[in-house]
Design a protein around this motif. Sequence first.
Motif, mmCIF file in Angstrom:
data_model
loop_
_atom_site.group_PDB
_atom_site.id
_atom_site.type_symbol
_atom_site.label_atom_id
_atom_site.label_comp_id
_atom_site.label_asym_id
_atom_site.label_seq_id
_atom_site.Cartn_x
_atom_site.Cartn_y
_atom_site.Cartn_z
ATOM 1 N N ALA A 106 0.822 -1.215 0.000
ATOM 2 C CA ALA A 106 0.000 0.000 0.000
ATOM 3 C C ALA A 106 0.852 1.259 0.000
ATOM 4 O O ALA A 106 0.325 2.362 0.094
ATOM 5 N N TYR A 107 2.149 1.125 -0.077
ATOM 6 C CA TYR A 107 3.043 2.282 -0.090
ATOM 7 C C TYR A 107 4.329 1.915 -0.813
ATOM 8 O O TYR A 107 4.610 0.747 -1.085
ATOM 9 N N GLY A 108 5.102 2.952 -1.133
ATOM 10 C CA GLY A 108 6.395 2.753 -1.777
ATOM 11 C C GLY A 108 7.505 3.323 -0.925
ATOM 12 O O GLY A 108 7.273 4.132 -0.022
ATOM 13 N N PHE A 109 8.731 2.918 -1.216
ATOM 14 C CA PHE A 109 9.909 3.411 -0.506
ATOM 15 C C PHE A 109 10.493 4.579 -1.290
ATOM 16 O O PHE A 109 10.714 4.485 -2.499
ATOM 17 N N MET A 110 10.752 5.684 -0.580
ATOM 18 C CA MET A 110 11.155 6.915 -1.241
ATOM 19 C C MET A 110 12.361 7.553 -0.557
ATOM 20 O O MET A 110 12.610 7.326 0.632
ATOM 21 N N ILE A 111 13.065 8.367 -1.326
ATOM 22 C CA ILE A 111 14.092 9.263 -0.802
ATOM 23 C C ILE A 111 13.504 10.664 -0.843
ATOM 24 O O ILE A 111 13.097 11.144 -1.903
#
Length: 220
Positions: A106-111
């Motif tokens: 339900a989410y993504g990994f981000m910088i």
Amino acid sequence: MAGASASPIPVAPSGLSRRAQRFLEVAGIRVPVQDRRRHHEARGRYGIPAAEIARAAEFQDRWGGLALPPAPFYEGGPRILDAGHPEGSATEGWSFSAGSGRVSMAYGFMIGPEGEFGIDANRWTPLHTSTEGWVESLALAAHAGRWARTVTKIRGKAVESLDLGGYEPVPEVQGLTDMWWRGEDSLIALYRGEAVGLDAPQCLEAHVYGGLDEWGLHGG
């Protein structure tokens, strides 16, 4: 890098603790990913500022292609660290993907705009000040799991009742929403990201590693 195969990491990136360096060199591999030229090509196509293209390219040079064992939370974390095209605006700031998840999520990994490592869920939720902090957290979890005599997982409201008196934060993980704490003979990992990012307090989780000696607490 077409046709290249996965390879061990002979020398870990600089700026990490000895524990994290060993973790990368023993448990990590590098796999082929697209090089940073794709980010420069995207600049003209999407009007992305040069500074943001450079930031994504620097991430790719340092972390791109790094595959690590699954994290103990967040469904294991990114499968492979790999910078995506920057997205955002001058007013909201610019972010880019840190790599795809291991499963549908339900989410993504981000910088984030300031280099934070986090998740993009219902809202942007920075977990650590930097990718270094995320890697340090993975290394600490592997280390604590190996040396602890007991591992206890606490979920939901019960996490709020944890008594952290006598504990001190572990600075190398650069915790923001998430944090590690060190006590007399135990380590505690607090994973708040899903609870905050998904507005889901039931997702709050803590892992308590008990029965640690001096090496188990500070090794690295």
